[in-house]
Write a protein that holds these residues in place. Structure first.
Motif, PDB file in Angstrom:
ATOM      1  N   LYS A  46       0.831  -1.199   0.000  1.00  0.00           N
ATOM      2  CA  LYS A  46       0.000   0.000   0.000  1.00  0.00           C
ATOM      3  C   LYS A  46       0.868   1.253   0.000  1.00  0.00           C
ATOM      4  O   LYS A  46       1.785   1.393   0.805  1.00  0.00           O
ATOM      5  CB  LYS A  46      -0.924  -0.014   1.229  1.00  0.00           C
ATOM      6  N   GLY A  47       0.561   2.151  -0.926  1.00  0.00           N
ATOM      7  CA  GLY A  47       1.290   3.399  -1.015  1.00  0.00           C
ATOM      8  C   GLY A  47       2.585   3.330  -1.789  1.00  0.00           C
ATOM      9  O   GLY A  47       3.246   4.358  -1.985  1.00  0.00           O
ATOM     10  N   GLN A  48       2.959   2.124  -2.263  1.00  0.00           N
ATOM     11  CA  GLN A  48       4.198   1.955  -3.017  1.00  0.00           C
ATOM     12  C   GLN A  48       3.884   1.822  -4.509  1.00  0.00           C
ATOM     13  O   GLN A  48       2.848   1.288  -4.891  1.00  0.00           O
ATOM     14  CB  GLN A  48       4.949   0.722  -2.529  1.00  0.00           C
ATOM     15  N   PRO A  49       4.784   2.272  -5.374  1.00  0.00           N
ATOM     16  CA  PRO A  49       4.557   2.108  -6.816  1.00  0.00           C
ATOM     17  C   PRO A  49       4.803   0.672  -7.240  1.00  0.00           C
ATOM     18  O   PRO A  49       5.539  -0.063  -6.578  1.00  0.00           O
ATOM     19  CB  PRO A  49       5.596   3.049  -7.434  1.00  0.00           C
ATOM     20  N   GLU A  50       4.180   0.273  -8.344  1.00  0.00           N
ATOM     21  CA  GLU A  50       4.462  -1.055  -8.861  1.00  0.00           C
ATOM     22  C   GLU A  50       5.853  -1.078  -9.476  1.00  0.00           C
ATOM     23  O   GLU A  50       6.296  -0.115 -10.092  1.00  0.00           O
ATOM     24  CB  GLU A  50       3.396  -1.480  -9.876  1.00  0.00           C
ATOM     25  N   LYS A  51       6.535  -2.203  -9.275  1.00  0.00           N
ATOM     26  CA  LYS A  51       7.933  -2.283  -9.702  1.00  0.00           C
ATOM     27  C   LYS A  51       8.207  -3.458 -10.629  1.00  0.00           C
ATOM     28  O   LYS A  51       9.118  -3.392 -11.456  1.00  0.00           O
ATOM     29  CB  LYS A  51       8.847  -2.380  -8.474  1.00  0.00           C
ATOM     30  N   ILE A  52       7.449  -4.548 -10.481  1.00  0.00           N
ATOM     31  CA  ILE A  52       7.783  -5.756 -11.228  1.00  0.00           C
ATOM     32  C   ILE A  52       6.606  -6.155 -12.106  1.00  0.00           C
ATOM     33  O   ILE A  52       5.500  -6.387 -11.599  1.00  0.00           O
ATOM     34  CB  ILE A  52       8.165  -6.909 -10.279  1.00  0.00           C
ATOM     35  N   LEU A  53       6.847  -6.228 -13.412  1.00  0.00           N
ATOM     36  CA  LEU A  53       5.847  -6.664 -14.378  1.00  0.00           C
ATOM     37  C   LEU A  53       6.417  -7.830 -15.172  1.00  0.00           C
ATOM     38  O   LEU A  53       7.621  -7.933 -15.372  1.00  0.00           O
ATOM     39  CB  LEU A  53       5.472  -5.527 -15.327  1.00  0.00           C
ATOM     40  N   LEU A  76       8.969 -16.331 -10.216  1.00  0.00           N
ATOM     41  CA  LEU A  76       8.210 -15.164  -9.777  1.00  0.00           C
ATOM     42  C   LEU A  76       8.596 -14.799  -8.351  1.00  0.00           C
ATOM     43  O   LEU A  76       8.712 -15.664  -7.480  1.00  0.00           O
ATOM     44  CB  LEU A  76       6.717 -15.442  -9.834  1.00  0.00           C
ATOM     45  N   ALA A  77       8.767 -13.522  -8.098  1.00  0.00           N
ATOM     46  CA  ALA A  77       9.030 -13.051  -6.740  1.00  0.00           C
ATOM     47  C   ALA A  77       7.850 -13.395  -5.840  1.00  0.00           C
ATOM     48  O   ALA A  77       6.701 -13.493  -6.290  1.00  0.00           O
ATOM     49  CB  ALA A  77       9.263 -11.542  -6.748  1.00  0.00           C
ATOM     50  N   GLU A  78       8.121 -13.587  -4.554  1.00  0.00           N
ATOM     51  CA  GLU A  78       7.052 -13.953  -3.634  1.00  0.00           C
ATOM     52  C   GLU A  78       6.065 -12.795  -3.493  1.00  0.00           C
ATOM     53  O   GLU A  78       6.442 -11.638  -3.325  1.00  0.00           O
ATOM     54  CB  GLU A  78       7.625 -14.327  -2.261  1.00  0.00           C
ATOM     55  N   SER A 116      16.069 -26.627  -3.740  1.00  0.00           N
ATOM     56  CA  SER A 116      16.249 -25.185  -3.610  1.00  0.00           C
ATOM     57  C   SER A 116      16.462 -24.585  -5.018  1.00  0.00           C
ATOM     58  O   SER A 116      17.224 -25.138  -5.811  1.00  0.00           O
ATOM     59  CB  SER A 116      17.466 -24.910  -2.737  1.00  0.00           C
ATOM     60  N   SER A 117      15.761 -23.518  -5.384  1.00  0.00           N
ATOM     61  CA  SER A 117      14.817 -22.777  -4.580  1.00  0.00           C
ATOM     62  C   SER A 117      13.420 -23.404  -4.630  1.00  0.00           C
ATOM     63  O   SER A 117      13.051 -24.026  -5.628  1.00  0.00           O
ATOM     64  CB  SER A 117      14.709 -21.347  -5.101  1.00  0.00           C
ATOM     65  N   VAL A 118      12.661 -23.192  -3.547  1.00  0.00           N
ATOM     66  CA  VAL A 118      11.296 -23.672  -3.495  1.00  0.00           C
ATOM     67  C   VAL A 118      10.406 -22.593  -4.109  1.00  0.00           C
ATOM     68  O   VAL A 118      10.239 -21.506  -3.547  1.00  0.00           O
ATOM     69  CB  VAL A 118      10.881 -23.975  -2.050  1.00  0.00           C
ATOM     70  N   ALA A 119       9.860 -22.887  -5.297  1.00  0.00           N
ATOM     71  CA  ALA A 119       9.045 -21.915  -6.031  1.00  0.00           C
ATOM     72  C   ALA A 119       7.648 -22.501  -6.237  1.00  0.00           C
ATOM     73  O   ALA A 119       7.491 -23.506  -6.926  1.00  0.00           O
ATOM     74  CB  ALA A 119       9.684 -21.575  -7.369  1.00  0.00           C
ATOM     75  N   VAL A 120       6.650 -21.874  -5.632  1.00  0.00           N
ATOM     76  CA  VAL A 120       5.270 -22.366  -5.664  1.00  0.00           C
ATOM     77  C   VAL A 120       4.381 -21.283  -6.270  1.00  0.00           C
ATOM     78  O   VAL A 120       4.529 -20.096  -5.960  1.00  0.00           O
ATOM     79  CB  VAL A 120       4.782 -22.717  -4.245  1.00  0.00           C
ATOM     80  N   ARG A 121       3.436 -21.710  -7.129  1.00  0.00           N
ATOM     81  CA  ARG A 121       2.481 -20.784  -7.742  1.00  0.00           C
ATOM     82  C   ARG A 121       1.085 -21.379  -7.662  1.00  0.00           C
ATOM     83  O   ARG A 121       0.881 -22.522  -8.049  1.00  0.00           O
ATOM     84  CB  ARG A 121       2.826 -20.540  -9.203  1.00  0.00           C
ATOM     85  N   VAL A 122       0.118 -20.594  -7.204  1.00  0.00           N
ATOM     86  CA  VAL A 122      -1.269 -21.054  -7.108  1.00  0.00           C
ATOM     87  C   VAL A 122      -2.196 -19.976  -7.674  1.00  0.00           C
ATOM     88  O   VAL A 122      -2.336 -18.897  -7.089  1.00  0.00           O
ATOM     89  CB  VAL A 122      -1.671 -21.353  -5.651  1.00  0.00           C
ATOM     90  N   VAL A 133      -2.337 -14.734  -9.162  1.00  0.00           N
ATOM     91  CA  VAL A 133      -1.464 -15.867  -8.888  1.00  0.00           C
ATOM     92  C   VAL A 133      -0.707 -15.573  -7.598  1.00  0.00           C
ATOM     93  O   VAL A 133      -0.045 -14.539  -7.481  1.00  0.00           O
ATOM     94  CB  VAL A 133      -0.465 -16.109 -10.040  1.00  0.00           C
ATOM     95  N   ARG A 134      -0.840 -16.481  -6.616  1.00  0.00           N
ATOM     96  CA  ARG A 134      -0.065 -16.365  -5.370  1.00  0.00           C
ATOM     97  C   ARG A 134       1.232 -17.122  -5.564  1.00  0.00           C
ATOM     98  O   ARG A 134       1.224 -18.299  -5.914  1.00  0.00           O
ATOM     99  CB  ARG A 134      -0.857 -16.954  -4.199  1.00  0.00           C
ATOM    100  N   ALA A 135       2.347 -16.439  -5.342  1.00  0.00           N
ATOM    101  CA  ALA A 135       3.663 -17.053  -5.546  1.00  0.00           C
ATOM    102  C   ALA A 135       4.460 -17.033  -4.252  1.00  0.00           C
ATOM    103  O   ALA A 135       4.436 -16.047  -3.508  1.00  0.00           O
ATOM    104  CB  ALA A 135       4.427 -16.319  -6.646  1.00  0.00           C
ATOM    105  N   TRP A 136       5.142 -18.130  -3.998  1.00  0.00           N
ATOM    106  CA  TRP A 136       6.117 -18.211  -2.908  1.00  0.00           C
ATOM    107  C   TRP A 136       7.470 -18.541  -3.510  1.00  0.00           C
ATOM    108  O   TRP A 136       7.569 -19.396  -4.407  1.00  0.00           O
ATOM    109  CB  TRP A 136       5.745 -19.293  -1.905  1.00  0.00           C
ATOM    110  N   LEU A 137       8.517 -17.894  -3.028  1.00  0.00           N
ATOM    111  CA  LEU A 137       9.875 -18.169  -3.491  1.00  0.00           C
ATOM    112  C   LEU A 137      10.802 -18.126  -2.287  1.00  0.00           C
ATOM    113  O   LEU A 137      11.057 -17.065  -1.715  1.00  0.00           O
ATOM    114  CB  LEU A 137      10.303 -17.135  -4.540  1.00  0.00           C
ATOM    115  N   ARG A 138      11.275 -19.321  -1.895  1.00  0.00           N
ATOM    116  CA  ARG A 138      12.088 -19.426  -0.694  1.00  0.00           C
ATOM    117  C   ARG A 138      13.276 -20.358  -0.947  1.00  0.00           C
ATOM    118  O   ARG A 138      13.158 -21.318  -1.711  1.00  0.00           O
ATOM    119  CB  ARG A 138      11.247 -19.945   0.473  1.00  0.00           C
TER     120      ARG A 138
END
Length: 278
Positions: A46-53, A76-78, A116-122, A133-138
């Motif tokens: 909230k209040g931040q500009p979009e950075k990643i497309l 994809l970034a988390e 590694s890396s654990v990359a999940v997309r739902v 799309v919900r992404a996790w990257l750990r």
């Protein structure tokens, strides 16, 4: 490129999507005459500009509909990615609503060994009815495989991905906002050094305050497969088709010393424990 006005109406801007076990997602626009590119935008804070497309170039399928594939790479970034149609380079982008979502391949995610890396997309439907799309990257992750709850404790079974238990490994419960306050539990390790279980005594989590609540976040100390160094890994559940687990998986509560204690999943699907005296 142009877009048929009827096809571009808000009601018709829908896309089916299919997720596979390796993280690939195929989008198929339902409007046959729609043209353009698909745009995925990492939702900013909230209040931040979009950075990643991230842009996808669709191709016509056998049925004439545009299909675009989100491949495994780049990762994809988390965070939460909103999905749009970009009809023309200078045209306003249009947010897409979901059609059919085939997520069956995600249901067995906990059965595979993630590296590694654990990359999940739902893919999921937002509260206002759009596709995201919900992404996790750990680097590594500890997946909850089961939780047994009693009136005084909980026992968690979990498995490490992208890491192994360190010698003298410990599960740490960190008090959120508690200035470094922790409780430590010794896990019971399986022979492969990746599966483990542990029991949390709720009485250890209840404070002496008459009011207020305490939130404890759960981590396990392990050795990262990518770096070989010891690190704290968040415990949670990511490997299925549920993007937002918090309101769906409600675990039983117990009353200890005047406090209501309940394990729960956070908005990021990580495991925490709430001890509430309010």
């Amino acid at each position: 490129m142009t877009t048929d006005p009827a096809a571009a109406s808000a009601a018709d801007l829908r896309t089916d999507c299919t997720a596979d076990a390796d993280g690939r997602i195929t989008f198929a626009l339902r409007a046959p005459s729609a043209t353009g590119r698909l745009l995925l935008r990492l939702r900013p804070k909230k209040g931040q500009p979009e950075k990643i497309l991230h842009l996808l170039d669709p191709e016509p399928g056998e049925d004439g509909r545009l299909r675009a594939v989100l491949e495994q790479q780049p990762l994809l970034a988390e965070g939460r990615w909103d999905v749009y149609l970009l009809p023309e380079p200078d045209a306003p982008r249009r947010r897409l609503r979901p059609g059919l979502r085939d997520l069956r391949a995600l249901l067995g995610g906990h059965l595979r060994d993630w590296q590694s890396s654990v990359a999940v997309r739902v893919p999921y439907v937002t509260k206002d009815g759009y596709l995201a799309v919900r992404a996790w990257l750990r680097t590594a992750h500890a997946e909850v495989e089961g939780i047994d709850v009693t009136d005084r404790s909980m026992t968690v079974r979990a498995r490490l991905h992208g890491a192994t238990l360190a010698q003298g490994a410990a599960v740490r419960l960190r008090l959120r906002g508690g200035g470094g306050t922790e409780r430590t539990v010794v896990p019971r390790a399986e022979d492969d050094g990746r599966g483990f279980s542990f029991t949390v005594d709720y009485g250890e989590l209840v404070g002496d305050d008459d009011t207020g609540d305490r939130v404890w976040d759960l981590f396990v100390r392990a050795v990262s497969a990518s770096t070989g160094e010891e690190t704290s890994i968040r415990i949670g559940r990511l490997f299925d088709d549920v993007a937002d687990r918090k309101e769906i998986f409600v675990l039983p509560a117990a009353v200890i010393g005047g406090a209501v204690v309940r394990p729960y999943y956070t908005v990021d699907n990580d495991l925490s424990v709430l001890a509430d005296r309010t």
